[in-house]
Design a protein around this motif. Structure first.
Motif, mmCIF file in Angstrom:
data_model
loop_
_atom_site.group_PDB
_atom_site.id
_atom_site.type_symbol
_atom_site.label_atom_id
_atom_site.label_comp_id
_atom_site.label_asym_id
_atom_site.label_seq_id
_atom_site.Cartn_x
_atom_site.Cartn_y
_atom_site.Cartn_z
ATOM 1 N N SER A 31 0.859 -1.185 0.000
ATOM 2 C CA SER A 31 0.000 0.000 0.000
ATOM 3 C C SER A 31 0.891 1.229 0.000
ATOM 4 O O SER A 31 1.902 1.237 0.720
ATOM 5 N N GLN A 57 4.090 -7.217 6.853
ATOM 6 C CA GLN A 57 3.449 -5.904 6.766
ATOM 7 C C GLN A 57 4.143 -4.983 7.760
ATOM 8 O O GLN A 57 3.872 -5.053 8.952
ATOM 9 N N HIS A 59 5.777 -0.797 8.164
ATOM 10 C CA HIS A 59 5.747 0.548 7.584
ATOM 11 C C HIS A 59 7.102 0.922 6.998
ATOM 12 O O HIS A 59 8.139 0.684 7.617
ATOM 13 N N GLN A 81 10.075 0.330 12.724
ATOM 14 C CA GLN A 81 9.696 0.286 11.312
ATOM 15 C C GLN A 81 10.948 0.341 10.437
ATOM 16 O O GLN A 81 12.060 0.264 10.929
ATOM 17 N N TRP A 158 3.312 6.961 5.299
ATOM 18 C CA TRP A 158 4.173 5.803 5.076
ATOM 19 C C TRP A 158 3.518 4.822 4.116
ATOM 20 O O TRP A 158 2.314 4.874 3.883
ATOM 21 N N ILE A 160 3.163 0.566 3.223
ATOM 22 C CA ILE A 160 3.210 -0.731 3.902
ATOM 23 C C ILE A 160 3.896 -1.700 2.943
ATOM 24 O O ILE A 160 3.521 -1.795 1.771
#
Length: 183
Positions: A31, A57, A59, A81, A158, A160
């Motif tokens: 995403s 998943q 960020h 992250q 951000w 994903i």
């Protein structure tokens, strides 16, 4: 066991007849959907760590300021992250150290030449103080630019991603690579 072996193999240099070939690591943007592609990056040559696990998943947070040469305005969002950083201003190892100090799990450093869609830079240590143990990857400038542009267009802080991705386990017809990059 198989996933850990694959991750190890993806992080090892490839030597054939004494010649070192470029090693690659792949990640997929999940995403935003308009950049849902598998991207190619190269690990730092002689500093930083390797991925010991896969993140399905996580960020990908653009650093603020983008070059990440000092204090970050968004360090709290990078904690736990992966940071997206722009090349320039300081050494690759210094950028990696800044992200590490802010709790990042890894850093992806995009070339600052947004038209670079084919030349990978070999990231080497600068003998600065302090060890870096998080993975550091180099990303083509065009790829970094397109990810950043998509985030800005969607007003997102951000992306994903899944990292690393074992491209040899994905059927060819499902391999969505960026249309602006040739593999």
């Amino acid at each position: 066991m198989g996933d850990h072996l694959t991750l190890l193999l993806l992080s090892l240099p490839l030597l054939v007849n004494g010649i070192r070939f470029q090693e690659y690591l792949y990640f997929q943007v999940l995403s935003p959907g308009d950049i849902r592609y598998i991207f190619t990056a190269t690990p730092a040559k002689d500093f930083g760590g390797v991925f010991s696990q896969r993140y399905d998943q996580i960020h990908l947070v653009p650093a603020d300021p983008p070059e990440a040469c000092g204090e970050l305005n968004n360090g709290v969002f990078i904690q736990g992250q992966i940071a997206l950083v722009e090349r320039g201003g300081c050494s690759f190892q210094s950028k990696t150290r800044v992200i590490q100090e802010n709790g990042g799990r890894a850093v992806i450093i995009a070339d600052n030449a947004s038209d670079n869609d084919s030349v990978y830079v070999e990231m080497i240590q600068d003998n600065a103080e302090g060890a870096t143990y998080i993975p550091a990857l180099f990303l083509l400038g065009r790829d970094g630019y397109m990810i950043q542009r998509s985030l800005e267009q969607h007003g997102l802080p951000w992306a994903i991603i899944s990292i690393p991705v074992n491209v040899s386990s994905i059927p060819t017809f499902e391999l969505k690579q960026p249309p602006w990059t040739f593999w």
